[in-house]
Scaffold this motif. Structure first.
Motif, mmCIF file in Angstrom:
data_model
loop_
_atom_site.group_PDB
_atom_site.id
_atom_site.type_symbol
_atom_site.label_atom_id
_atom_site.label_comp_id
_atom_site.label_asym_id
_atom_site.label_seq_id
_atom_site.Cartn_x
_atom_site.Cartn_y
_atom_site.Cartn_z
ATOM 1 N N ALA A 179 1.014 -1.222 -0.102
ATOM 2 C CA ALA A 179 0.075 -0.054 -0.085
ATOM 3 C C ALA A 179 0.863 1.375 -0.047
ATOM 4 O O ALA A 179 1.878 1.333 0.616
ATOM 5 N N ILE A 230 -6.412 -2.003 1.522
ATOM 6 C CA ILE A 230 -5.345 -3.093 1.963
ATOM 7 C C ILE A 230 -5.702 -3.299 3.338
ATOM 8 O O ILE A 230 -5.460 -4.529 3.767
ATOM 9 N N TYR A 250 4.141 -1.017 3.534
ATOM 10 C CA TYR A 250 3.442 0.245 3.628
ATOM 11 C C TYR A 250 4.191 1.295 3.244
ATOM 12 O O TYR A 250 5.091 1.699 4.053
ATOM 13 N N CYS A 277 -1.903 -1.452 -3.995
ATOM 14 C CA CYS A 277 -2.809 -0.354 -4.159
ATOM 15 C C CYS A 277 -2.067 1.095 -3.906
ATOM 16 O O CYS A 277 -1.293 1.263 -2.769
#
Ligand code: FES
Length: 367
Positions: free
Chosen positions: A130, A138, A158, A227
Motif C-alpha cells: 500500500a 489493503i 506500507y 494499491c
C-alpha cells in the motif's frame, strides 16, 4: 393503478441516507468516518474486503460523488471509510472540516472487485503493498484475511512520505498485536530516515527488486494485493512477476487523485448539430432502455441521458462503479484501472471509458 417512479425516485434508489456515527481524526489531514447502516433495510450494505462506497453531496448546487474504500474487516460489518484531504478537493475538505457525528450522508451500496475468494481452511501466504491512502482497501483485505483464514500469513509493505502522514497507523498496530505470528508490517518512508536503506526513499523498480529479494515484498505467495499510484503498482507487479509470482495472482487497484473541484457530472447536451454515431440498449435494475450515442459521448453519457439511475462515481476509469457487461456489439475503453484481465475477458467494461466500435451496443448492468 401503481404509480410510476419519478426520475428523482429512481436516482435516489441508488443511494441511502446513512447517519454518521463517528468522525475520528486519523492523521493531520485524514478522518475515519463510520456509518450506521443497520436501520436501512432496502439497501444491502454487507461488503467484501477491498470494496468501496460512493458518497454523494451537493455543493453550491453541484452534485459531487466520491468513492472511498471501506477500511474494516468484512466479517465485522462495520461500515467505515478513511477520507484524506486532497488540496482543492471539495468533498474531502468538507469531510475533514465540517462532517460531524449525527450528520446524514447519501451512500451507495458497496461495490468493486478488489478482493478474492476466501478459504477458511487454506494456509495461504499473502503479500500486500500500500502507498499513502492506498492503505484503506489493503487494511480491509489484511483484516478480513486474518479474521477469515486462521492459517494465513500476511506481509504488508506500507509506503508513506513520513510517519506523521501514515494513515490507519493505530489500527495497523492493533491488527499486528492481535496476529503477531501471522501478520508482518514493514513501514517505508520516502522522506524520512528509517534506519534501513531499503525502506528509505522512493521505491523504484531496482529497489522493488531488492525488496522482493529480501522478503519485504515476498513473491513466493499465493496472492498479492497492491494499491497506490500507477507507476509504483505497475513496477511492483513487474518485480513480483519477474521473481516468479503468477500474473493472475497479482491484484491491483490504482489510487486516484481525481478528487478535485466540482466537475459537472451531466452528459453533454444534445442539439440539432449533434451527430448520432450508434444506438444502444441498456438493462439496468431489470428494465431495458434504448438509447442513442452521439459524437463525443461515452457509453455512460448516453445511458445516463435516458437512465439517470445509471451508477457511476469517479468517471475516470478507476472505481469500477459504472461497470457493465457487453452482450452485443463492441466498445473500446480509453483507460481501465478498475477491471482485472479476467473481468475484461468475461465481457465487463467501464462504461465511463467506453466508446462504441459497432453501430449498436447492448449492455447489461445487472450482470
Ligand atoms: S465511474 Fe469510476 S470507473 Fe467509471
Amino acid at each position: 393503478m401503481t404509480a410510476q417512479p419519478t426520475t428523482t425516485d429512481v436516482i435516489d434508489d441508488l443511494f441511502a441516507p446513512l447517519t454518521v456515527t463517528s468522525v475520528d481524526h486519523d492523521t493531520d489531514d485524514s478522518v475515519i468516518v463510520t456509518f450506521d447502516h443497520r436501520p436501512v433495510t432496502d439497501h444491502d450494505f454487507t461488503f467484501d474486503h477491498g470494496q468501496h462506497l460512493t458518497l454523494r453531496r451537493t455543493f453550491d448546487g453541484v452534485e459531487i460523488r466520491r468513492s472511498y474504500s471501506i477500511c474494516s474487516a468484512a466479517p465485522s460489518g462495520d461500515l467505515r471509510v478513511a477520507i484524506k484531504r486532497i488540496d482543492g478537493g471539495v468533498f474531502s475538505t468538507w469531510a475533514n472540516t465540517e462532517l460531524r457525528a449525527g450528520d446524514i450522508v447519501d451512500v451507495m451500496a458497496p461495490s468493486g472487485h478488489f478482493g478474492h475468494r476466501l478459504e477458511t481452511d487454506a494456509a495461504r501466504r499473502y503479500t500486500l503493498l500500500a502507498a499513502g491512502s492506498g492503505i484503506t482497501p489493503i487494511f480491509s483485505i489484511a483484516a478480513t484475511i486474518l479474521a477469515s483464514e486462521p492459517r494465513a500469513h500476511v506481509t504488508l509493505l506500507y509506503v508513506n512520505r513520513t510517519s506523521q502522514s501514515t494513515m490507519l497507523l493505530d489500527e495497523l498496530h492493533d491488527l499486528r498485536d492481535r496476529h503477531l505470528d501471522r501478520f508482518v508490517v514493514h513501514f517505508a518512508f520516502t522522506r524520512e530516515e528509517t534506519g534501513g536503506a531499503l525502506l528509505t526513499g522512493r521505491p523504484d523498480r531496482v529497489r522493488l527488486d531488492d525488496l522482493v529479494r529480501h522478503g519485504f515484498l515476498p513473491a513466493d505467495v499465493d496472492h498479492a494485493f497492491l494499491c497506490g499510484p500507477i507507476e509504483l503498482i505497475e513496477e511492483a507487479a513487474q518485480a513480483l512477476v519477474a521473481a516468479g509470482l503468477d500474473q493472475g495472482s497479482v491484484h491491483r487497484e490504482i489510487f486516484t487523485t481525481n478528487q478535485m473541484g466540482t466537475v459537472s457530472l451531466a452528459p453533454q447536451a444534445i442539439t440539432e448539430t449533434s451527430v448520432a454515431v450508434a444506438t444502444g440498449r441498456a438493462t439496468l435494475h431489470g428494465r431495458a432502455t434504448q438509447f442513442d450515442l452521439y459524437e463525443g459521448d461515452t457509453v455512460l453519457d448516453a445511458v445516463q441521458r435516458v437512465r439517470p439511475d445509471a451508477p457511476f462515481s469517479c468517471r475516470s476509469g478507476v472505481c469500477s462503479t459504472c461497470q457493465a457487461v457487453v452482450r452485443g456489439g463492441s466498445v473500446e475503453m480509453e483507460v481501465n484501472y478498475g477491471l482485472s484481465d479476467d473481468e475484461v475477458a468475461r465481457g465487463y467494461v467501464l462504461t465511463c471509458q467506453s466508446r462504441p466500435t459497432t453501430d449498436h451496443v447492448d449492455l447489461d448492468y445487472d450482470a
